[in-house]
Design a protein around this motif. Sequence first.
Motif, PDB file in Angstrom:
ATOM      1  N   ASN A  85      82.974  52.465  99.702  1.00 36.92           N
ATOM      2  CA  ASN A  85      83.633  51.190  99.954  1.00 36.92           C
ATOM      3  C   ASN A  85      84.959  51.263  99.728  1.00 36.92           C
ATOM      4  O   ASN A  85      85.535  51.681  98.821  1.00 36.92           O
ATOM      5  CB  ASN A  85      83.032  50.112  98.858  1.00 36.92           C
ATOM      6  CG  ASN A  85      83.300  48.548  99.364  1.00 36.92           C
ATOM      7  OD1 ASN A  85      84.115  48.301 100.058  1.00 36.92           O
ATOM      8  ND2 ASN A  85      82.520  47.757  98.743  1.00 36.92           N
ATOM      9  N   ASN A  87      87.053  48.728  99.359  1.00 39.53           N
ATOM     10  CA  ASN A  87      87.554  47.884  98.507  1.00 39.53           C
ATOM     11  C   ASN A  87      86.498  47.766  97.289  1.00 39.53           C
ATOM     12  O   ASN A  87      85.449  47.174  97.186  1.00 39.53           O
ATOM     13  CB  ASN A  87      87.700  46.664  98.861  1.00 39.53           C
ATOM     14  CG  ASN A  87      88.589  46.336  99.897  1.00 39.53           C
ATOM     15  OD1 ASN A  87      89.660  46.767  99.997  1.00 39.53           O
ATOM     16  ND2 ASN A  87      87.957  45.678 101.133  1.00 39.53           N
ATOM     17  N   TYR A  89      84.083  47.680  93.997  1.00 39.11           N
ATOM     18  CA  TYR A  89      83.680  46.724  92.948  1.00 39.11           C
ATOM     19  C   TYR A  89      83.695  47.298  91.659  1.00 39.11           C
ATOM     20  O   TYR A  89      83.269  46.634  90.547  1.00 39.11           O
ATOM     21  CB  TYR A  89      82.571  45.818  93.259  1.00 39.11           C
ATOM     22  CG  TYR A  89      82.494  44.998  94.747  1.00 39.11           C
ATOM     23  CD1 TYR A  89      83.188  43.813  94.590  1.00 39.11           C
ATOM     24  CD2 TYR A  89      81.930  45.504  96.044  1.00 39.11           C
ATOM     25  CE1 TYR A  89      83.412  43.238  95.879  1.00 39.11           C
ATOM     26  CE2 TYR A  89      82.086  44.639  97.071  1.00 39.11           C
ATOM     27  CZ  TYR A  89      82.951  43.285  96.901  1.00 39.11           C
ATOM     28  OH  TYR A  89      83.128  42.736  98.150  1.00 39.11           O
ATOM     29  N   ALA A  90      83.368  48.553  91.770  1.00 32.97           N
ATOM     30  CA  ALA A  90      83.009  49.148  89.983  1.00 32.97           C
ATOM     31  C   ALA A  90      83.485  50.567  90.456  1.00 32.97           C
ATOM     32  O   ALA A  90      84.016  51.139  91.565  1.00 32.97           O
ATOM     33  CB  ALA A  90      81.550  49.263  90.181  1.00 32.97           C
ATOM     34  N   SER A  93      80.744  52.603  94.336  1.00 29.16           N
ATOM     35  CA  SER A  93      80.792  51.307  95.027  1.00 29.16           C
ATOM     36  C   SER A  93      80.657  51.914  96.612  1.00 29.16           C
ATOM     37  O   SER A  93      81.588  52.790  97.047  1.00 29.16           O
ATOM     38  CB  SER A  93      81.984  50.545  94.895  1.00 29.16           C
ATOM     39  OG  SER A  93      81.870  49.168  95.533  1.00 29.16           O
ATOM     40  N   GLN A 157      75.260  46.971 100.010  1.00 24.29           N
ATOM     41  CA  GLN A 157      76.344  47.238  99.141  1.00 24.29           C
ATOM     42  C   GLN A 157      75.909  47.939  97.858  1.00 24.29           C
ATOM     43  O   GLN A 157      75.076  47.210  97.231  1.00 24.29           O
ATOM     44  CB  GLN A 157      77.381  46.527  98.981  1.00 24.29           C
ATOM     45  CG  GLN A 157      77.993  46.017 100.033  1.00 24.29           C
ATOM     46  CD  GLN A 157      79.486  45.303  99.964  1.00 24.29           C
ATOM     47  OE1 GLN A 157      80.104  45.558  99.174  1.00 24.29           O
ATOM     48  NE2 GLN A 157      79.611  44.132 100.662  1.00 24.29           N
ATOM     49  N   VAL A 159      76.459  49.230  94.090  1.00 22.58           N
ATOM     50  CA  VAL A 159      77.295  49.302  93.048  1.00 22.58           C
ATOM     51  C   VAL A 159      76.724  49.814  91.573  1.00 22.58           C
ATOM     52  O   VAL A 159      75.641  49.300  91.437  1.00 22.58           O
ATOM     53  CB  VAL A 159      77.676  47.617  92.766  1.00 22.58           C
ATOM     54  CG1 VAL A 159      78.832  47.627  91.764  1.00 22.58           C
ATOM     55  CG2 VAL A 159      78.441  47.013  94.031  1.00 22.58           C
ATOM     56  N   THR A 165      76.480  44.108  84.913  1.00 21.16           N
ATOM     57  CA  THR A 165      77.038  42.665  85.427  1.00 21.16           C
ATOM     58  C   THR A 165      76.492  41.627  84.361  1.00 21.16           C
ATOM     59  O   THR A 165      75.579  41.987  83.603  1.00 21.16           O
ATOM     60  CB  THR A 165      76.516  42.167  86.840  1.00 21.16           C
ATOM     61  OG1 THR A 165      75.117  42.193  86.654  1.00 21.16           O
ATOM     62  CG2 THR A 165      76.766  43.227  87.712  1.00 21.16           C
TER      63      THR A 165
END
Length: 307
Positions: A85, A87, A89-90, A93, A157, A159, A165
């Motif tokens: 990814n 961008n 997220y963790a 990703s 996606q 993660v 979370t």
Amino acid sequence: MFQKWVEKTIVLGEEKTVEVRKDSFWKRRVRIMARVGLEITSVENFDEVINKPCVFCMPEKLAKFDEKIFGKEMLENEHAFLFPNINPYAAHSAVCAFKKHYIKPGDFNATMIENNLELCMKYLEKVREMDEKAKYFSINWNYMMPAGASILHPHMQVVASEHPTTYMEKVMEDKNAFKEYVREEVKSERFVGSVDNIEIFTPFAPFGFNEIVGVVKGSLNGNISNIASVLEKIISYYASIDRNSFNIAIYSSFDDSIPPHFRCITRQNMVKYYRNDCMFFEKLHEEVILEKKPEEVARELRKFLKT
Ligand SMILES: [Zn+2]
């Protein structure tokens, strides 16, 4: 664990009611009332967006894995391909896109979904080899823009992180309480059935519209094809009630702290000038407003699974 009450008021001489439900496991409430227009069900043509050039159709432009670590720049099979990814997220990703640029909800089949999930699991195996601290992971799906997708081309996606979370932390806080929660739901009229090794129910206090929860009996790895086949049925049910936007999350962990399970909800349909389905209640009070009872969703889905 589950409580509900009805609040009444008179508007223009007519009685209006709001059913408030409180779920003590999740420590949250929802409100169910007659139509308030948050759930947009009309279907519009959005060919203009479908026909736009798309970066997922140009794999050369996508981020690549370090071949020394992954052995490949991109993981791939018949129906899906997975890449980092851009961008993240963790700490870990990745994006797993379907090979077809546009797939209608009614056109997803179990093989395509299974192909996608298989790549996500392969990626997670690599993550596990590289970083033994990254215990918690999820496979997530924003289908279409009202569900949060920035790109129309369907993609899931993955993660993974050493930190759970907020949702996962609630499940882990008291695993026995989570199991008790599942037992309560399975005992209720909202239990849809046990299909392909997955217990399916609609929750007493849903997180979103038309919510369906599936709890996997056994390991996530050993049930990928079962999950794919149940997700195909759920997405087909969403298509049958004319919904064309949804979110799905599959939660799990490499240790035993999060029992593998998933949640699916519909979002607003792809319409041009839409009213958002989150307002002050959802964003600032942590309460969801619903227009359809979960018991009704269970009835519809049960009927749908039988036919
Ligand atoms: Zn595309």
